[in-house]
Design a protein around this motif. Structure first.
Motif, PDB file in Angstrom:
ATOM      1  N   MET A 286       0.832  -1.206   0.000  1.00 19.20           N
ATOM      2  CA  MET A 286       0.000   0.000   0.000  1.00 19.20           C
ATOM      3  C   MET A 286       0.868   1.258   0.000  1.00 19.20           C
ATOM      4  SD  MET A 286      -1.403  -0.077   3.946  1.00 19.20           S
ATOM      5  CE  MET A 286      -0.292   0.095   5.346  1.00 19.20           C
ATOM      6  N   HIS A 287       0.329   2.325  -0.573  1.00  9.80           N
ATOM      7  CA  HIS A 287       0.925   3.655  -0.535  1.00  9.80           C
ATOM      8  C   HIS A 287       0.140   4.494   0.486  1.00  9.80           C
ATOM      9  CE1 HIS A 287       2.135   3.176  -5.087  1.00  9.80           C
ATOM     10  NE2 HIS A 287       2.531   2.173  -4.335  1.00  9.80           N
ATOM     11  N   PHE A 288       0.743   5.612   0.923  1.00  9.16           N
ATOM     12  CA  PHE A 288      -0.015   6.501   1.808  1.00  9.16           C
ATOM     13  C   PHE A 288       0.484   7.936   1.699  1.00  9.16           C
ATOM     14  CE2 PHE A 288       3.379   4.893   4.613  1.00  9.16           C
ATOM     15  CZ  PHE A 288       3.863   6.058   5.191  1.00  9.16           C
ATOM     16  N   TYR A 289      -0.375   8.838   2.159  1.00 12.00           N
ATOM     17  CA  TYR A 289      -0.083  10.281   2.148  1.00 12.00           C
ATOM     18  C   TYR A 289      -0.454  10.850   3.513  1.00 12.00           C
ATOM     19  CZ  TYR A 289      -0.411  15.245   0.850  1.00 12.00           C
ATOM     20  OH  TYR A 289      -0.255  16.612   0.790  1.00 12.00           O
ATOM     21  N   ILE A 290       0.371  11.775   4.011  1.00 14.18           N
ATOM     22  CA  ILE A 290       0.122  12.451   5.292  1.00 14.18           C
ATOM     23  C   ILE A 290      -0.138  13.927   4.989  1.00 14.18           C
ATOM     24  CG2 ILE A 290       0.969  12.854   7.634  1.00 14.18           C
ATOM     25  CD1 ILE A 290       3.091  10.665   7.069  1.00 14.18           C
ATOM     26  N   PRO A 291      -1.393  14.363   4.983  1.00 19.52           N
ATOM     27  CA  PRO A 291      -1.708  15.741   4.584  1.00 19.52           C
ATOM     28  C   PRO A 291      -0.998  16.804   5.415  1.00 19.52           C
ATOM     29  CG  PRO A 291      -3.711  14.420   4.722  1.00 19.52           C
ATOM     30  CD  PRO A 291      -2.614  13.596   5.301  1.00 19.52           C
TER      31      PRO A 291
END
Length: 656
Positions: A286-291
């Protein structure tokens, strides 16, 4: 020396070559091939050397030597100091040497405000993401010992922040194996620490490391250079990282499973937005982003190397089209907001424009390999022909992060071909080949005998035709595995092929093969993937599937047996039924030959080989009612797997 012997008889040749086992120097052909690389690639571009140092805080303690509780070294960064600040020697492809020098930069780094990494303490990076009160750890390396050193170095500079979350980006061992070095399982069970992983994580982590784990781990000992020295004539790492630690491999099951795109999890004041990427670099990823931090991670799908679409240690072939699409989706989702891209390998990429450019270059790398392989396959070219013809366009090939340090254009092309079309290329002459030992004997006979093969092979070796010599001598060694003259010349040939490789695993395979041909199989430290924690986290159904894999079909033929298994501690009951040479599990049967009552921990002990069923019966932790002879008959049918099987010479026929 072997290289200058031309007119000696085979007997005299053996007398000379059997004496020395040391690696040979680079031949003129190898020096020429490596020198050409310096002219072909943009070595004046030094941006990566600036980026690798960015945010540096402190080097690893003890020069990067990490030991376990028994005082045994499980990781030694200092072994790679031979490359520091030096030009590439003749025995090394200059591009791979450049990658080694980059990977040898190690220690604690600030990636961005609130994000820190320890690099160079294992094959992968360990990343620390700071929340309001504590820290979230991404991908805690292979071994508990190396992960602990990383955490201690981070805390030395950032305070004794509690670990409140762990993220496993995917199901490979270098992204979870050190978890017990950073958290206590009781804190996970109490809810103090979240452990977040993609859907299918446990099943894929366990099946890859156990079902075919013995075979895969043996090949991994070649792939990661565990069996050869670290020096200019030996291993230069893997291109993805320097090597694999050999400490305690652990696993704590996830508490939070990511099962859909866009799913968010809040940990210690930070929001993590997730995107699933199954069937890419790992079956579960999985990929992820931290706003809040404007930071994105594409896990191991965007690196500073061409990755593997098929890994040489052996695993499921990966879907290049899907891999590319996940990188495209990452750009679409977060590309307009991301200011830093970081991953569990290599160094980060900073600045929105650079982040998007890097993701596009990696996206198009895998898309090109997918599409052009299928184009050539549809023109009728087979797997080997397609791989030989494949060439990246300059805009992809000259981008340093797309170079084939870990994956290669050649074997990734073959992976795509195999993914869609399988092992058979349609030519019926190749449908039913003889096995290597039998085919080798006939090839050698057709070629006029071993002496003639050796004379011709020596001539081609002197001409630098190493690929052909390796093919020919593989036939001779398969036919006559004790022919030391053939083994030595094949070893010399593989060595020169290794010296020329830009790809780290290819180099390690060639040089490990050369060592094994010269010295035989050597039992040296390697990572143990089927560790106690791996077995403990194996779902009981997978446990039974593995027993079916261990079942010796010839011994089981004609046998009909049934057993009920009762596990009171986990309130589970199953049957194991043997018929048609196959073991199946299901609901309890009415009239079993025997019933075994025990707990899951005892089954784990039996699985790990730390105890037998009889041991457990004797100490009272297992009870058997019914026909104990039938149970013993069944247990005697389960094979154990020898790890140190032959990789470069034929294995003996299997025992029935």
């Amino acid at each position: 020396m072997f290289q200058v012997i031309v007119s000696l008889t085979v007997g005299a040749l053996f007398a000379v070559t059997a004496q020395g086992q040391e690696p040979k120097p680079a031949t003129a052909e190898t020096r020429k091939a490596n020198a050409a690389v310096l002219k072909a690639l943009p070595f004046k571009d030094q941006q990566d050397f600036k980026d690798i140092k960015r945010g540096f805080i402190e080097a690893l303690p003890n020069k990067g030597m990490i030991k376990n509780s028994s005082g045994e070294t499980v990781w030694d960064l200092s072994a790679y100091e031979f490359a520091d600040g030096k030009p590439a020697p003749d025995t090394v492809n200059p591009s791979l040497w450049r990658q080694l020098q980059l990977l040898s930069e190690a220690g604690l780094y600030q990636v961005a405000p609130g994000i820190y990494q320890v690099r160079g303490a294992d094959l992968s990076n360990i990343t620390f993401i700071e929340g309001d009160r504590g820290v979230i750890v991404m991908d805690p390396l292979i071994s508990a010992e190396t992960a602990r050193v990383g955490l201690d170095l981070y805390r030395k500079h950032r305070g004794n922040k509690p670990v409140l979350g762990v993220i496993y980006t995917h199901s490979h061992i270098d992204h979870y194996g050190g978890v017990r070095g950073i958290v206590d399982e009781k804190d996970v069970k109490s809810g103090k620490v979240k452990v977040i992983a993609p859907e299918g994580f446990v099943e894929e982590a366990v099946s890859e490391n156990v079902f075919a784990g013995n075979h895969m781990s043996r090949r991994a000992s070649f792939m990661y250079g565990n069996l050869i020295p670290k020096d200019p004539k030996g291993s230069l790492g893997t291109g993805l990282g320097l090597g694999t630690s050999t400490g305690n491999v652990t696993l704590i099951a996830p508490t939070d499973v990511i099962s859909k795109n866009g799913q968010t999890v809040d940990v210690d004041g930070l929001t993590f937005e997730f995107m699933l990427a199954p069937g890419s670099e790992a079956p579960s990823e999985m990929h992820f982003y931290i706003p809040q931090l404007k930071a994105v991670s594409a896990a191991e799908n965007a690196n500073h190397t061409l990755h593997n679409l098929y890994t040489l240690r052996g695993a499921k072939v990966r879907n290049a089209r899907a891999w590319s699409s996940y990188l495209h989706d990452t750009i679409e989702r977060w590309g307009d907001r991301a200011e830093v891209l970081f991953g569990p390998h290599h160094w980060p990429t900073w600045g929105n424009r650079n982040v998007v450019n890097h993701l596009k270059k990696q996206r198009d790398l895998y898309k090109y390999l997918n599409d052009q392989t299928l184009r050539m396959a549809n023109h009728g070219y087979n797997m080997v022909e397609t791989a030989e013809m494949m060439e990246l366009p300059p805009e992809l090939a000259d981008y340093w992060a797309n170079r084939g340090y870990y994956g290669s254009v050649n074997h990734d092309t073959r992976a795509v071909w195999n993914y869609y079309l399988g092992f058979f290329d349609g030519n019926p002459a190749r449908l039913y080949p003889l096995p290597p030992a039998a085919a080798g004997k006939k090839f050698v006979e057709y070629m006029g005998g071993a002496d003639n093969v050796l004379k011709r092979a020596k001539r081609d070796y002197d001409a630098g035709n190493y690929r052909w010599v390796a093919q020919v001598l593989d036939q001779l060694v398969s036919a006559e595995p004790n022919n030391q003259v053939a083994r030595n010349l094949l070893a010399d040939t593989l060595e020169q092929l290794g010296y020329q490789q830009e790809n780290g695993p290819w180099r390690n395979f060639f040089l490990s093969g050369a060592k094994e041909l010269r010295e035989g199989v050597k039992k040296l430290p390697v990572p143990v993937t089927a560790s106690p924690d791996t077995i403990r986290n194996m779902p009981i159904e997978m446990f039974f599937d593995y027993q079916a894999i261990r079942l010796n079909g010839k011994k089981a033929a004609g046998k009909n047996l049934a057993f009920n298994i009762e596990l009171p501690d986990v309130d589970q009951r199953y049957s194991l039924v043997l018929e048609n040479g196959v073991l199946n599990y299901g609901k309890p049967v009415d009239k079993p030959d025997a019933t075994v009552t025990t707990n899951r921990a005892s089954l784990n002990d039996i699985m790990l080989g730390t105890a037998t069923m009889q041991d457990k019966i004797t100490d009272g932790s297992a009870k058997v009612s019914g026909d104990t002879d039938a149970l013993n008959t069944f247990l005697a049918m389960l094979d154990t797997f020898e790890f140190w099987w032959n990789l470069v010479t034929p294995n003996p026929p299997p025992k029935s």
